[in-house]
Enzyme design. Structure first.
Site, PDB file in Angstrom:
ATOM      1  N   HIS A  84       0.673  -1.504  -0.241  1.00 38.43           N
ATOM      2  CA  HIS A  84      -0.287   0.240  -0.182  1.00 38.43           C
ATOM      3  C   HIS A  84       1.260   0.784   0.166  1.00 38.43           C
ATOM      4  CE1 HIS A  84       0.733  -1.373   4.729  1.00 38.43           C
ATOM      5  NE2 HIS A  84       0.999  -0.188   4.770  1.00 38.43           N
TER       6      HIS A  84
ATOM      7  N   HIS B 209       1.263   4.852   1.473  1.00 37.20           N
ATOM      8  CA  HIS B 209       0.933   6.229   2.466  1.00 37.20           C
ATOM      9  C   HIS B 209       0.447   7.828   1.293  1.00 37.20           C
ATOM     10  CE1 HIS B 209       0.628   3.681   6.260  1.00 37.20           C
ATOM     11  NE2 HIS B 209       1.270   2.797   5.552  1.00 37.20           N
TER      12      HIS B 209
END
Ligand code: 5GP
Ligand code: ZN
Length: 135
Positions: A99, A101
């Site tokens: 992922h 951020h």
């Protein structure tokens, strides 16, 4: 992947404050934000981190990050943002589904991400050589 929180969010098994979705990527707000509006951009296929993710998923993630970051800045009234990946446990990764951020930033928000250091004489060039020969 079974037992992966982000796979469960992607499949709808767990709830999330979703802000964007396409065929390859989903983006939702981080449940413990560094700053309000902190958003995670997540490829739908399960890969652990940057090292084992295929190039198509990586490009889709980055393309979505550009679109979502514009909306995060505009929707939160921020002046800029930090974009980051915690890659590996030593780097602070706790969810082992890749992922990005997106952390909205404003001048004077008091957030310091990391300190910097100095190289000794010759150290920088030597290290650059080691990295180059590892490519
Ligand atoms: P990492 O350190 O692995 O890069 O970051 C994982 C991030 O996922 C953390 O910032 C954490 O707050 C966030 N997170 C963990 N569990 C959940 C969850 O169930 N829902 C959401 N929206 N974020 C989560
Ligand atoms: Zn997963």
């Amino acid at each position: 992947m079974r037992d992966c929180i982000f796979c469960k969010i992607i499949s709808g098994e767990l709830p999330s404050a979703k802000v964007y979705e396409n065929d390859a990527v989903v983006a939702f707000l981080d449940i413990h934000p560094v700053r309000p509006g902190h958003t995670l951009v997540v490829p739908k296929i399960h890969c652990e981190n940057l090292m084992d993710c295929n190039p198509e998923a990586l490009s889709a993630m980055m393309e979505a990050a550009q679109k979502v970051a514009r909306a995060v800045v505009s929707g939160t009234g921020a002046e800029g943002f930090n974009l980051g990946v915690n890659n590996g446990a030593a780097a602070g990764q706790v969810i082992f589904h890749l992922h990005l951020h997106i952390i909205p930033r404003s001048r004077g928000d008091g957030l310091a991400l990391w300190g910097q250091t100095e190289y000794k004489e010759g150290e920088m060039v030597a290290l650059a050589e080691k990295i180059k020969t590892s490519l």
